[in-house]
Write a protein that holds these residues in place. Structure first.
Motif, PDB file in Angstrom:
ATOM      1  N   ARG A   1      49.191  42.845  31.089  1.00 55.12           N
ATOM      2  CA  ARG A   1      47.992  42.979  30.268  1.00 55.12           C
ATOM      3  C   ARG A   1      46.864  43.340  31.203  1.00 55.12           C
ATOM      4  NH1 ARG A   1      46.458  37.668  28.071  1.00 55.12           N
ATOM      5  NH2 ARG A   1      47.458  36.899  29.921  1.00 55.12           N
ATOM      6  N   GLU A   2      46.023  44.222  30.763  1.00 55.27           N
ATOM      7  CA  GLU A   2      44.877  44.589  31.585  1.00 55.27           C
ATOM      8  C   GLU A   2      43.618  44.447  30.750  1.00 55.27           C
ATOM      9  OE1 GLU A   2      45.217  48.243  33.720  1.00 55.27           O
ATOM     10  OE2 GLU A   2      47.188  47.754  34.488  1.00 55.27           O
ATOM     11  N   THR A   3      43.189  43.192  30.617  1.00 53.60           N
ATOM     12  CA  THR A   3      41.959  42.913  29.892  1.00 53.60           C
ATOM     13  C   THR A   3      41.005  42.193  30.830  1.00 53.60           C
ATOM     14  OG1 THR A   3      42.751  40.774  29.104  1.00 53.60           O
ATOM     15  CG2 THR A   3      43.197  42.685  27.700  1.00 53.60           C
ATOM     16  N   PHE A   4      39.746  42.164  30.466  1.00 60.05           N
ATOM     17  CA  PHE A   4      38.769  41.510  31.325  1.00 60.05           C
ATOM     18  C   PHE A   4      39.034  40.012  31.427  1.00 60.05           C
ATOM     19  CE2 PHE A   4      34.514  39.869  32.418  1.00 60.05           C
ATOM     20  CZ  PHE A   4      34.390  40.502  33.642  1.00 60.05           C
ATOM     21  N   SER A   5      39.565  39.413  30.372  1.00 61.93           N
ATOM     22  CA  SER A   5      39.878  37.979  30.440  1.00 61.93           C
ATOM     23  C   SER A   5      40.987  37.712  31.460  1.00 61.93           C
ATOM     24  CB  SER A   5      40.273  37.436  29.066  1.00 61.93           C
ATOM     25  OG  SER A   5      41.451  38.057  28.610  1.00 61.93           O
ATOM     26  N   VAL A   6      41.937  38.633  31.575  1.00 61.46           N
ATOM     27  CA  VAL A   6      42.991  38.488  32.591  1.00 61.46           C
ATOM     28  C   VAL A   6      42.390  38.614  33.986  1.00 61.46           C
ATOM     29  CG1 VAL A   6      45.097  39.534  33.506  1.00 61.46           C
ATOM     30  CG2 VAL A   6      44.815  39.270  31.058  1.00 61.46           C
ATOM     31  N   VAL A   7      41.427  39.517  34.136  1.00 60.28           N
ATOM     32  CA  VAL A   7      40.732  39.672  35.425  1.00 60.28           C
ATOM     33  C   VAL A   7      40.053  38.360  35.807  1.00 60.28           C
ATOM     34  CG1 VAL A   7      38.811  40.830  36.579  1.00 60.28           C
ATOM     35  CG2 VAL A   7      40.403  42.154  35.201  1.00 60.28           C
ATOM     36  N   LEU A   8      39.344  37.766  34.865  1.00 55.33           N
ATOM     37  CA  LEU A   8      38.667  36.496  35.135  1.00 55.33           C
ATOM     38  C   LEU A   8      39.657  35.372  35.404  1.00 55.33           C
ATOM     39  CD1 LEU A   8      35.688  36.551  32.629  1.00 55.33           C
ATOM     40  CD2 LEU A   8      35.655  36.959  35.088  1.00 55.33           C
TER      41      LEU A   8
ATOM     42  N   MET B   1      42.642  35.654  36.712  1.00 51.60           N
ATOM     43  CA  MET B   1      43.183  35.854  38.060  1.00 51.60           C
ATOM     44  C   MET B   1      42.209  35.340  39.113  1.00 51.60           C
ATOM     45  SD  MET B   1      44.478  39.299  39.917  1.00 51.60           S
ATOM     46  CE  MET B   1      46.183  39.250  39.423  1.00 51.60           C
ATOM     47  N   GLN B   2      40.928  35.613  38.934  1.00 43.36           N
ATOM     48  CA  GLN B   2      39.932  35.162  39.888  1.00 43.36           C
ATOM     49  C   GLN B   2      39.776  33.653  39.859  1.00 43.36           C
ATOM     50  OE1 GLN B   2      38.611  36.721  42.312  1.00 43.36           O
ATOM     51  NE2 GLN B   2      37.507  34.904  42.940  1.00 43.36           N
ATOM     52  N   ILE B   3      39.770  33.080  38.675  1.00 39.07           N
ATOM     53  CA  ILE B   3      39.599  31.631  38.551  1.00 39.07           C
ATOM     54  C   ILE B   3      40.769  30.894  39.188  1.00 39.07           C
ATOM     55  CG2 ILE B   3      39.609  29.731  36.872  1.00 39.07           C
ATOM     56  CD1 ILE B   3      37.898  31.600  35.064  1.00 39.07           C
ATOM     57  N   TYR B   4      41.989  31.319  38.902  1.00 35.99           N
ATOM     58  CA  TYR B   4      43.159  30.617  39.442  1.00 35.99           C
ATOM     59  C   TYR B   4      43.275  30.749  40.953  1.00 35.99           C
ATOM     60  CZ  TYR B   4      44.532  30.149  34.556  1.00 35.99           C
ATOM     61  OH  TYR B   4      44.565  29.848  33.226  1.00 35.99           O
ATOM     62  N   THR B   5      43.004  31.941  41.484  1.00 40.62           N
ATOM     63  CA  THR B   5      43.074  32.089  42.944  1.00 40.62           C
ATOM     64  C   THR B   5      41.961  31.294  43.619  1.00 40.62           C
ATOM     65  OG1 THR B   5      41.824  34.164  42.834  1.00 40.62           O
ATOM     66  CG2 THR B   5      44.218  34.336  42.911  1.00 40.62           C
ATOM     67  N   SER B   6      40.787  31.240  43.005  1.00 43.16           N
ATOM     68  CA  SER B   6      39.687  30.456  43.579  1.00 43.16           C
ATOM     69  C   SER B   6      39.986  28.963  43.535  1.00 43.16           C
ATOM     70  CB  SER B   6      38.386  30.751  42.849  1.00 43.16           C
ATOM     71  OG  SER B   6      38.006  32.075  43.049  1.00 43.16           O
TER      72      SER B   6
ATOM     73  N   SER C   1      27.793  34.073  45.145  1.00 40.58           N
ATOM     74  CA  SER C   1      27.817  35.500  45.485  1.00 40.58           C
ATOM     75  C   SER C   1      29.226  35.981  45.819  1.00 40.58           C
ATOM     76  CB  SER C   1      26.846  35.804  46.628  1.00 40.58           C
ATOM     77  OG  SER C   1      27.226  35.144  47.807  1.00 40.58           O
ATOM     78  N   TRP C   2      30.033  35.141  46.474  1.00 41.04           N
ATOM     79  CA  TRP C   2      31.416  35.528  46.751  1.00 41.04           C
ATOM     80  C   TRP C   2      32.217  35.655  45.462  1.00 41.04           C
ATOM     81  CZ3 TRP C   2      33.714  37.946  50.390  1.00 41.04           C
ATOM     82  CH2 TRP C   2      33.238  37.871  51.689  1.00 41.04           C
ATOM     83  N   GLN C   3      31.964  34.787  44.505  1.00 36.28           N
ATOM     84  CA  GLN C   3      32.677  34.866  43.231  1.00 36.28           C
ATOM     85  C   GLN C   3      32.295  36.127  42.469  1.00 36.28           C
ATOM     86  OE1 GLN C   3      35.282  33.013  42.276  1.00 36.28           O
ATOM     87  NE2 GLN C   3      35.015  32.182  44.320  1.00 36.28           N
ATOM     88  N   VAL C   4      31.005  36.456  42.473  1.00 35.19           N
ATOM     89  CA  VAL C   4      30.558  37.691  41.813  1.00 35.19           C
ATOM     90  C   VAL C   4      31.192  38.903  42.492  1.00 35.19           C
ATOM     91  CG1 VAL C   4      28.540  39.156  41.414  1.00 35.19           C
ATOM     92  CG2 VAL C   4      28.419  36.720  40.923  1.00 35.19           C
ATOM     93  N   CYS C   5      31.217  38.886  43.819  1.00 32.90           N
ATOM     94  CA  CYS C   5      31.852  39.978  44.565  1.00 32.90           C
ATOM     95  C   CYS C   5      33.341  40.064  44.240  1.00 32.90           C
ATOM     96  CB  CYS C   5      31.647  39.773  46.056  1.00 32.90           C
ATOM     97  SG  CYS C   5      32.512  40.972  47.088  1.00 32.90           S
ATOM     98  N   ALA C   6      34.012  38.927  44.221  1.00 33.49           N
ATOM     99  CA  ALA C   6      35.457  38.926  43.966  1.00 33.49           C
ATOM    100  C   ALA C   6      35.771  39.408  42.555  1.00 33.49           C
ATOM    101  CB  ALA C   6      36.024  37.521  44.194  1.00 33.49           C
ATOM    102  N   VAL C   7      34.989  38.968  41.573  1.00 28.50           N
ATOM    103  CA  VAL C   7      35.213  39.434  40.204  1.00 28.50           C
ATOM    104  C   VAL C   7      34.963  40.940  40.137  1.00 28.50           C
ATOM    105  CG1 VAL C   7      34.322  39.351  37.842  1.00 28.50           C
ATOM    106  CG2 VAL C   7      34.798  37.241  39.065  1.00 28.50           C
TER     107      VAL C   7
END
Length: 143
Positions: free
Chosen positions: A23-30, A32-37, A81-87
């Protein structure tokens, strides 16, 4: 992080979007970032307590030149700022994978130069070597 390693990481993220998540949705992007963080936070916290570095946090905070509040605000805004950059990077991968690799690798080579110009940072031998290595790595990536 070495530019080629960073490019490899970005490519693996794109592969995970296509093959694993499918799936390639913005919620999947978020997600992925949340879980890795979250995982990185857990590993870092365990490492900090296992090594005993947590004992020096109070002294480090009090030794900060601008005070305790500035120390905490610096940590908070660095994390934000790192989270904004990573997203943004993950979103860029989501949109255009090859282009994001090139832009992200180029940014690793340009960032030290921008710090010199914008923040009037002093140039030393380590920074010169880091800039040269980043430029060589970017050149080899483009080659």
């Amino acid at each position: 992080m070495h530019p080629r390693s960073f490019s490899r990481l970005l490519s693996l993220m794109q592969l995970s979007f296509q093959k694993v998540l499918r799936r390639e949705t913005f919620s999947v992007v978020l997600e992925m970032q949340i879980y890795t963080s979250q995982m990185a936070t857990c590993v870092s916290t365990v490492g900090m307590f296992a090594s005993g570095e947590w004992k020096g946090l109070q002294q480090e905070m009090e030794g900060f030149h601008s005070g305790r509040v500035s120390y905490v605000l610096t940590l908070v805004w660095t994390a934000v700022s790192w989270q904004v950059c990573a997203v943004g990077v993950v979103r860029l991968i989501f949109a255009v994978s090859l282009f994001s690799n090139v832009i992200s690798t180029l940014s690793l080579a340009i960032t030290p130069l921008a710090a010199l110009i914008v923040f009037h940072d002093k140039m030393n031998g380590v920074k010169v070597i880091a800039m040269l290595l980043a430029r060589c790595a970017f050149g080899s990536y483009i080659y």
